[in-house]
Design a protein around this motif. Sequence first.
Motif, PDB file in Angstrom:
ATOM      1  N   ALA A  96       6.435  23.473  -5.527  1.00 24.56           N
ATOM      2  CA  ALA A  96       7.531  23.900  -6.169  1.00 24.56           C
ATOM      3  C   ALA A  96       8.038  25.039  -6.820  1.00 24.56           C
ATOM      4  O   ALA A  96       8.862  25.864  -7.026  1.00 24.56           O
ATOM      5  CB  ALA A  96       7.929  22.722  -7.166  1.00 24.56           C
ATOM      6  N   ASP A  97       6.683  25.813  -7.316  1.00 22.79           N
ATOM      7  CA  ASP A  97       6.545  27.020  -7.949  1.00 22.79           C
ATOM      8  C   ASP A  97       5.146  27.631  -7.912  1.00 22.79           C
ATOM      9  O   ASP A  97       4.344  26.805  -6.964  1.00 22.79           O
ATOM     10  CB  ASP A  97       7.226  27.168  -9.288  1.00 22.79           C
ATOM     11  CG  ASP A  97       6.415  26.470 -10.435  1.00 22.79           C
ATOM     12  OD1 ASP A  97       6.794  25.961 -11.368  1.00 22.79           O
ATOM     13  OD2 ASP A  97       5.085  25.962 -10.215  1.00 22.79           O
ATOM     14  N   ARG A  98       4.753  28.536  -8.427  1.00 23.36           N
ATOM     15  CA  ARG A  98       3.316  28.961  -8.246  1.00 23.36           C
ATOM     16  C   ARG A  98       2.332  28.207  -8.899  1.00 23.36           C
ATOM     17  O   ARG A  98       1.175  28.387  -8.907  1.00 23.36           O
ATOM     18  CB  ARG A  98       3.347  30.382  -8.653  1.00 23.36           C
ATOM     19  CG  ARG A  98       4.125  31.341  -7.965  1.00 23.36           C
ATOM     20  CD  ARG A  98       4.177  32.824  -8.231  1.00 23.36           C
ATOM     21  NE  ARG A  98       5.068  33.538  -7.463  1.00 23.36           N
ATOM     22  CZ  ARG A  98       5.221  34.872  -7.480  1.00 23.36           C
ATOM     23  NH1 ARG A  98       4.699  35.374  -8.402  1.00 23.36           N
ATOM     24  NH2 ARG A  98       6.041  35.438  -6.558  1.00 23.36           N
ATOM     25  N   THR A  99       2.748  27.273  -9.882  1.00 26.93           N
ATOM     26  CA  THR A  99       1.459  26.246 -10.355  1.00 26.93           C
ATOM     27  C   THR A  99       1.765  25.014  -9.821  1.00 26.93           C
ATOM     28  O   THR A  99       0.717  24.173 -10.297  1.00 26.93           O
ATOM     29  CB  THR A  99       2.026  26.399 -12.094  1.00 26.93           C
ATOM     30  OG1 THR A  99       3.266  25.791 -12.289  1.00 26.93           O
ATOM     31  CG2 THR A  99       2.187  27.762 -12.324  1.00 26.93           C
ATOM     32  N   PHE A 101       1.715  22.100  -6.734  1.00 23.40           N
ATOM     33  CA  PHE A 101       1.399  21.925  -5.419  1.00 23.40           C
ATOM     34  C   PHE A 101       1.535  20.229  -5.241  1.00 23.40           C
ATOM     35  O   PHE A 101       0.955  19.636  -6.062  1.00 23.40           O
ATOM     36  CB  PHE A 101       0.542  22.406  -4.634  1.00 23.40           C
ATOM     37  CG  PHE A 101       0.484  23.774  -4.432  1.00 23.40           C
ATOM     38  CD1 PHE A 101       0.289  24.832  -5.503  1.00 23.40           C
ATOM     39  CD2 PHE A 101       0.727  24.287  -3.301  1.00 23.40           C
ATOM     40  CE1 PHE A 101       0.351  26.186  -5.460  1.00 23.40           C
ATOM     41  CE2 PHE A 101       0.951  25.879  -3.262  1.00 23.40           C
ATOM     42  CZ  PHE A 101       0.670  26.934  -4.327  1.00 23.40           C
TER      43      PHE A 101
ATOM     44  N   TYR B  36      -6.275  29.967  -7.362  1.00 21.63           N
ATOM     45  CA  TYR B  36      -5.990  28.543  -6.775  1.00 21.63           C
ATOM     46  C   TYR B  36      -7.357  28.107  -6.261  1.00 21.63           C
ATOM     47  O   TYR B  36      -8.216  28.775  -5.967  1.00 21.63           O
ATOM     48  CB  TYR B  36      -4.903  28.463  -5.790  1.00 21.63           C
ATOM     49  CG  TYR B  36      -3.658  28.920  -6.298  1.00 21.63           C
ATOM     50  CD1 TYR B  36      -3.187  30.398  -6.045  1.00 21.63           C
ATOM     51  CD2 TYR B  36      -2.730  28.228  -6.946  1.00 21.63           C
ATOM     52  CE1 TYR B  36      -1.896  30.941  -6.725  1.00 21.63           C
ATOM     53  CE2 TYR B  36      -1.404  28.598  -7.425  1.00 21.63           C
ATOM     54  CZ  TYR B  36      -1.214  29.905  -7.293  1.00 21.63           C
ATOM     55  OH  TYR B  36       0.130  30.256  -7.710  1.00 21.63           O
ATOM     56  N   TYR B  46      -3.494  25.003  -8.930  1.00 24.56           N
ATOM     57  CA  TYR B  46      -3.258  26.377  -9.646  1.00 24.56           C
ATOM     58  C   TYR B  46      -4.584  26.468 -10.990  1.00 24.56           C
ATOM     59  O   TYR B  46      -4.873  25.310 -11.283  1.00 24.56           O
ATOM     60  CB  TYR B  46      -1.790  26.431 -10.234  1.00 24.56           C
ATOM     61  CG  TYR B  46      -1.951  27.336 -11.510  1.00 24.56           C
ATOM     62  CD1 TYR B  46      -2.003  27.067 -12.971  1.00 24.56           C
ATOM     63  CD2 TYR B  46      -1.844  28.842 -11.239  1.00 24.56           C
ATOM     64  CE1 TYR B  46      -1.873  27.965 -14.005  1.00 24.56           C
ATOM     65  CE2 TYR B  46      -1.526  29.700 -12.249  1.00 24.56           C
ATOM     66  CZ  TYR B  46      -1.933  29.375 -13.647  1.00 24.56           C
ATOM     67  OH  TYR B  46      -1.855  30.092 -14.497  1.00 24.56           O
ATOM     68  N   PRO B  95       4.402  33.014 -13.427  1.00 25.95           N
ATOM     69  CA  PRO B  95       4.086  31.774 -12.685  1.00 25.95           C
ATOM     70  C   PRO B  95       5.274  31.042 -12.196  1.00 25.95           C
ATOM     71  O   PRO B  95       5.259  30.111 -11.387  1.00 25.95           O
ATOM     72  CB  PRO B  95       3.147  31.061 -13.837  1.00 25.95           C
ATOM     73  CG  PRO B  95       3.642  31.589 -15.137  1.00 25.95           C
ATOM     74  CD  PRO B  95       3.761  33.255 -14.581  1.00 25.95           C
TER      75      PRO B  95
END
Lengths: 110, 113
Positions: A96-99, A101, B36, B46, B95
């Motif tokens: 959904a975003d970079r943090t 999954f 990651y 992350y 982020p």
Amino acid sequence: GAVVSQHPSWVICKSGTSVKIECRSLDFQATTMFWYRQFPKQSLMLMATSNEGSKATYEQGVEKDKFLINHASLTLSTLTVTSAHPEDSSFYICSADRTLFGPGTRLLVL
Amino acid sequence: DAKTTQPPSMDCAEGRAANLPCNHSTISGNEYVYWYRQIHSQGPQYIIHGLKNNETNEMASLIITEDRKSSTLILPHATLRDTAVYYCIVRVGGPYNTDKLIFGTGTRLQVFP
């Protein structure tokens, strides 16, 4: 807290059938979601960017008619593998975003 | 986007610090460094990100060189559960940016007893 879930976690299907994978954002809304595919011993490959209320953006080489993406709500994006074949067997992951999954969906096509 | 270079594999003894390097010599001023990891058969997790300053959280520390051309992820006391593939990605935006991420091949860290 915010979590991305995927369903199912694994699926086995016969060649020629279609398989739908769901990606849900829990406790938050996601206007954009990303779909990745990962073959054994390889890195994640971005397939497409899913946009709520509009068409998905596919990466070069990814067949949009084979991998149908629908992002009908702010908490759900779906990836449908149409007419699946053994070479589509892979690990499918959404984010959904970079943090955040998802845990991934393992697809095996017989 | 800046390309990153990571060693394909590393070993680390349990309880020791694991130092994972990443080279990003073409990084631009507005690009962040993200780390990651992916444990076998799971989705990526992350770990940490930084722009210029060193960063630390409950999982790891990120050391970015002054010229920003390389960085090191430090797991201070590696455990067997830290065995995973670690990815270093350089990308514009913070982020919660919804621009796509591109994964490289990463470093396979093996922690041994």
